[in-house]
Design an enzyme around this catalytic site. Structure first.
Site, PDB file in Angstrom:
ATOM      1  N   CYS A  87      40.600  20.555  53.496  1.00 25.69           N
ATOM      2  CA  CYS A  87      41.682  19.905  52.762  1.00 25.69           C
ATOM      3  C   CYS A  87      42.916  19.788  53.643  1.00 25.69           C
ATOM      4  O   CYS A  87      43.319  20.771  54.283  1.00 25.69           O
ATOM      5  CB  CYS A  87      42.005  20.714  51.512  1.00 25.69           C
ATOM      6  SG  CYS A  87      43.408  20.065  50.568  1.00 25.69           S
ATOM      7  N   CYS A  97      49.577  23.898  50.147  1.00 19.58           N
ATOM      8  CA  CYS A  97      49.111  24.260  48.815  1.00 19.58           C
ATOM      9  C   CYS A  97      48.656  25.713  48.796  1.00 19.58           C
ATOM     10  O   CYS A  97      47.996  26.190  49.727  1.00 19.58           O
ATOM     11  CB  CYS A  97      47.961  23.333  48.412  1.00 19.58           C
ATOM     12  SG  CYS A  97      47.187  23.772  46.830  1.00 19.58           S
ATOM     13  N   CYS A 100      44.122  27.635  47.506  1.00 18.11           N
ATOM     14  CA  CYS A 100      43.008  28.241  48.251  1.00 18.11           C
ATOM     15  C   CYS A 100      43.552  29.185  49.320  1.00 18.11           C
ATOM     16  O   CYS A 100      44.652  28.973  49.840  1.00 18.11           O
ATOM     17  CB  CYS A 100      42.150  27.172  48.927  1.00 18.11           C
ATOM     18  SG  CYS A 100      41.261  26.081  47.794  1.00 18.11           S
ATOM     19  N   CYS A 179      42.624  16.770  46.375  1.00 16.96           N
ATOM     20  CA  CYS A 179      42.236  18.174  46.212  1.00 16.96           C
ATOM     21  C   CYS A 179      40.725  18.215  46.212  1.00 16.96           C
ATOM     22  O   CYS A 179      40.083  17.780  45.249  1.00 16.96           O
ATOM     23  CB  CYS A 179      42.791  18.752  44.921  1.00 16.96           C
ATOM     24  SG  CYS A 179      42.279  20.467  44.653  1.00 16.96           S
ATOM     25  N   GLN A 287      33.762  28.581  31.785  1.00 15.64           N
ATOM     26  CA  GLN A 287      33.760  28.887  33.213  1.00 15.64           C
ATOM     27  C   GLN A 287      34.235  27.687  34.022  1.00 15.64           C
ATOM     28  O   GLN A 287      33.927  26.536  33.709  1.00 15.64           O
ATOM     29  CB  GLN A 287      32.361  29.308  33.671  1.00 15.64           C
ATOM     30  CG  GLN A 287      31.891  30.627  33.089  1.00 15.64           C
ATOM     31  CD  GLN A 287      32.643  31.836  33.649  1.00 15.64           C
ATOM     32  OE1 GLN A 287      33.595  31.706  34.412  1.00 15.64           O
ATOM     33  NE2 GLN A 287      32.214  33.026  33.259  1.00 15.64           N
ATOM     34  N   PHE A 316      32.632  40.381  24.017  1.00 18.10           N
ATOM     35  CA  PHE A 316      33.524  39.354  24.573  1.00 18.10           C
ATOM     36  C   PHE A 316      32.740  38.036  24.687  1.00 18.10           C
ATOM     37  O   PHE A 316      32.661  37.426  25.749  1.00 18.10           O
ATOM     38  CB  PHE A 316      34.070  39.759  25.939  1.00 18.10           C
ATOM     39  CG  PHE A 316      34.786  41.086  25.971  1.00 18.10           C
ATOM     40  CD1 PHE A 316      36.148  41.156  25.707  1.00 18.10           C
ATOM     41  CD2 PHE A 316      34.099  42.261  26.261  1.00 18.10           C
ATOM     42  CE1 PHE A 316      36.818  42.380  25.746  1.00 18.10           C
ATOM     43  CE2 PHE A 316      34.757  43.484  26.300  1.00 18.10           C
ATOM     44  CZ  PHE A 316      36.117  43.544  26.037  1.00 18.10           C
ATOM     45  N   GLU A 337      33.942  39.028  19.584  1.00 13.90           N
ATOM     46  CA  GLU A 337      34.982  38.356  20.364  1.00 13.90           C
ATOM     47  C   GLU A 337      36.335  38.595  19.708  1.00 13.90           C
ATOM     48  O   GLU A 337      36.425  38.712  18.485  1.00 13.90           O
ATOM     49  CB  GLU A 337      34.666  36.848  20.437  1.00 13.90           C
ATOM     50  CG  GLU A 337      35.782  35.944  20.855  1.00 13.90           C
ATOM     51  CD  GLU A 337      36.294  36.240  22.255  1.00 13.90           C
ATOM     52  OE1 GLU A 337      37.510  36.204  22.441  1.00 13.90           O
ATOM     53  OE2 GLU A 337      35.463  36.504  23.158  1.00 13.90           O
ATOM     54  N   ASP A 391      31.033  40.736  28.958  1.00 13.88           N
ATOM     55  CA  ASP A 391      31.673  39.720  29.807  1.00 13.88           C
ATOM     56  C   ASP A 391      33.161  39.667  29.489  1.00 13.88           C
ATOM     57  O   ASP A 391      33.660  38.715  28.879  1.00 13.88           O
ATOM     58  CB  ASP A 391      31.019  38.349  29.563  1.00 13.88           C
ATOM     59  CG  ASP A 391      31.606  37.255  30.438  1.00 13.88           C
ATOM     60  OD1 ASP A 391      32.224  37.577  31.469  1.00 13.88           O
ATOM     61  OD2 ASP A 391      31.470  36.067  30.077  1.00 13.88           O
ATOM     62  N   CYS A 428      35.091  39.557  36.189  1.00 21.39           N
ATOM     63  CA  CYS A 428      35.941  38.676  36.996  1.00 21.39           C
ATOM     64  C   CYS A 428      37.029  39.470  37.709  1.00 21.39           C
ATOM     65  O   CYS A 428      37.982  38.886  38.231  1.00 21.39           O
ATOM     66  CB  CYS A 428      36.543  37.569  36.133  1.00 21.39           C
ATOM     67  SG  CYS A 428      37.539  38.162  34.752  1.00 21.39           S
TER      68      CYS A 428
END
Length: 473
Positions: A87, A97, A100, A179, A287, A316, A337, A391, A428
Site C-alpha cells: 500500500c 496510515c 496496518c 486501501c 467477523q 458469547f 449472549e 468466543d 481475540c
C-alpha cells in the site's frame, strides 16, 4: 537496574557490540511490529521500521532509564523477510496510515510473530503450555477486510473531505486514495465517497462511515449529527444506484441505525459447509474476515467434536455464528449472549435456517445474560453440557472460568452438575486467553491440549487464536 558482575565472570555481550558506532543489531520483533535491539551496555531499544536480524542506524524519539524508543533511519543489512509494502500509504513518513503495522514483513513472518506472542502470553501470564500447536489458519492477505470504521473529516484548509483510517500515532485522518486491505470494490469507492460528502450540505457533520460487506450486499452506515436534507438524501440515493451500495443512516447511537430505503436485498453471509445463511444488520458484530471465518468455524467444530447425543453451550454466541453450525451436529444447543438485540437476531436466524431443511437443526435456544457477572450458581442453573464453545470479546471470559474453577474446588456446590469434558475457546486477545487458561488449567482441572493462531487481520498487530481444554482424567 544494573547488576554488579563478579570479577571472575564475563558479562553478557549485546549482538550490537563490535558493530560500527551507532549501528544496532535487531534481535526480535514485538507485537507492535517494533524491532528489539540492545545497545552494547545492555539498554533495550524499540525500533520502528526494523526487522529481526537487520543491522540499522536509528533516530531516538524517547529515552528512559532502561529503554529507548527509536525509528530506523538507515538499514545497513536487510532481513530476508522484508518485502515491499503493498500500500502506498503504509510507512513511517508523515501522514502515513496507521491501519496496518506489518506490511513490510512477509506474511509467513507475521504469522510466526503472532504464534510466538500466543505462546509467550500463555506461558508468562498463565503458566500454561499447549500440548499441541495447531497449524495457523491463514487466508487472503489483501482485500479481506469486510468490516471497517472509516473516519470522515472536512478539512477547511485543504478544501476537501478525507475518508479513511487515522494517521500513524495521530488523531488526523490519513489522506487515503486506496486501501488494499479493503475489498477492491470498496477501495475504489474512497475517492467517489470523498466527492459525495464534499457535495453534501451536511459535509461538516458526518464524522464516520461504517462498512459492512455481506456475500451480495455492500452496506455503508453514515453517521450524521444533524438531519439530512432532501437534497442530501437524493445524493445518497444517486450514489447508491451508481456504485451498487446500500445506505444506512445513523443519527445517534447504534440503536438508531435504519435503511435509507427499505427495498433491496438483505445483508447476509453464508457458511456453506453447514448450509447456514446468516442475515445481519451492519452494526451487528460479525467477523471482519469472512474467508477466515468460514475456516475458523469449521476447525472449531472439528475440535469441539460434538455428537448427536450431546448438549453444547455456546458462550458469547452473538448472532449464532457458531451456534447454528453446532446445531447441525449436536443433540441440543444453548446459546448465551449479553446483548438482547443479538439474541433476538440469533432467534430470527434460527427460524430462518430451520425452514426447509432436509435435516432439521437440533433443538436450540438462546438466552440473554451478562456473562461478565457469572456465578457458580448461574452456571449450575444452565444445566450440564458435554462441551462448551467460548468466543468472548477482548475482555475474555474471566467470570465464566472463575465460576468453573470455584465449582471444581468446592464439589458441594455442584448439586449433581458436572463440568464439560471439552472447551474450545476462540480468542481475540492472547493476554485474556492466557489469564483464563491459567484458571482453567491450574484451578478448574483442565489440560490445554492444543492452541494455535488465526490470522484474521493480516498486516496488523491483532492476534486471534483458538485453544482446546480437556478435562483432566
Amino acid at each position: 537496574m544494573s547488576q554488579e558482575i563478579p570479577d571472575n565472570t564475563v558479562p553478557p555481550t549485546s549482538p550490537s557490540a563490535g558493530l560500527p558506532e551507532g549501528w544496532l543489531a535487531v534481535e526480535s520483533l514485538d507485537i507492535e511490529a517494533q524491532g528489539i535491539a540492545h545497545r552494547p551496555d545492555g539498554k533495550v531499544v524499540f525500533i520502528e521500521g526494523a526487522l529481526p536480524f537487520e543491522k540499522v542506524s536509528v533516530s531516538v524519539n524517547r529515552r528512559k532509564n532502561n529503554w529507548e524508543a527509536a525509528t530506523a533511519t538507515v538499514i545497513h543489512r536487510e532481513s530476508s523477510q522484508r518485502v515491499r509494502p503493498g500500500c502506498p500509504h503504509f510507512g513511517l513518513h508523515a501522514g502515513a496510515c496507521g491501519g496496518c503495522k506489518m506490511q513490510h514483513l512477509h506474511e509467513s513472518g507475521q504469522v510466526a510473530i503472532k504464534q510466538r506472542v500466543l505462546e509467550d502470553n500463555l506461558w508468562h501470564l498463565g503458566k500454561v503450555k499447549a500440548e499441541t500447536l495447531l497449524r495457523p489458519i491463514q487466508g487472503p492477505a489483501w482485500g479481506y477486510r469486510y468490516r471497517a470504521r472509516l473516519s470522515v473529516r472536512y478539512v477547511h484548509k485543504k478544501g476537501e473531505v478525507l475518508i479513511g483510517f487515522h494517521e500513524r500515532k495521530s488523531r488526523y485522518v490519513a489522506d487515503m486514495k486506496v486501501c488494499h486491505v479493503l475489498p477492491p470494490h470498496v477501495s475504489d469507492l474512497l475517492l467517489p465517497l470523498r466527492e459525495l460528502i464534499f457535495s453534501m450540505d451536511a459535509r461538516e457533520t458526518c464524522p464516520q462511515i461504517e462498512l459492512a460487506c455481506g456475500d451480495e450486499v455492500t452496506a455503508l452506515v453514515l453517521r450524521h449529527l444533524e438531519p439530512l436534507s432532501e437534497d442530501d438524501q437524493s445524493r445518497l440515493r444517486a450514489f447508491a444506484q451508481q456504485h451498487g451500495v446500500q445506505w444506512w443512516l445513523q443519527p445517534k447511537g447504534p440503536d438508531t441505525v435504519r435503511l435509507l430505503d427499505e427495498q433491496g436485498p438483505v445483508l447476509s453471509y453464508r457458511l456453506p459447509e453447514f448450509g447456514v445463511h446468516m442475515p445481519f444488520k451492519p452494526t451487528d458484530f460479525t467477523q471482519v474476515n469472512p474467508h477466515i471465518n468460514r475456516v475458523l468455524v469449521a476447525r472449531a467444530l472439528r475440535l469441539l467434536d460434538a455428537q448427536r447425543d450431546e448438549r453444547v453451550i455456546d458462550w458469547f454466541c452473538g448472532l449464532g455464528n457458531f451456534t447454528l453450525p453446532i446445531a447441525t451436529q449436536a443433540g441440543e444447543v444453548l446459546g448465551i449472549e449479553g446483548s438482547e438485540a443479538l439474541v433476538a437476531r440469533s432467534r430470527d436466524n434460527l427460524c430462518h435456517n430451520q425452514a426447509g431443511r432436509l435435516q432439521p437443526l437440533a433443538p436450540t435456544s438462546f438466552v440473554a445474560r451478562n456473562l461478565f457477572e457469572m456465578t457458580p450458581e448461574l452456571l449450575v442453573a444452565d444445566g450440564v453440557a458435554d462441551r462448551w464453545l467460548v468466543d468472548p470479546p477482548r475482555e475474555g471470559a474471566f467470570a465464566l472460568a472463575k465460576a468453573l474453577a470455584d465449582l471444581h474446588q468446592d464439589p458441594s456446590r455442584r448439586a449433581g452438575w458436572t463440568p464439560p469434558r471439552r472447551i474450545v475457546y476462540v480468542s481475540c486477545n492472547p493476554a485474556t486467553l492466557a489469564r483464563d487458561a491459567g484458571l482453567l488449567v491450574h484451578q478448574a482441572g483442565y489440560r490445554c491440549t492444543a492452541a494455535g493462531v488465526v490470522n484474521m487481520f493480516p498486516h496488523t498487530a491483532h492476534v486471534e487464536s483458538i485453544a482446546v481444554f480437556d478435562l483432566a482424567g
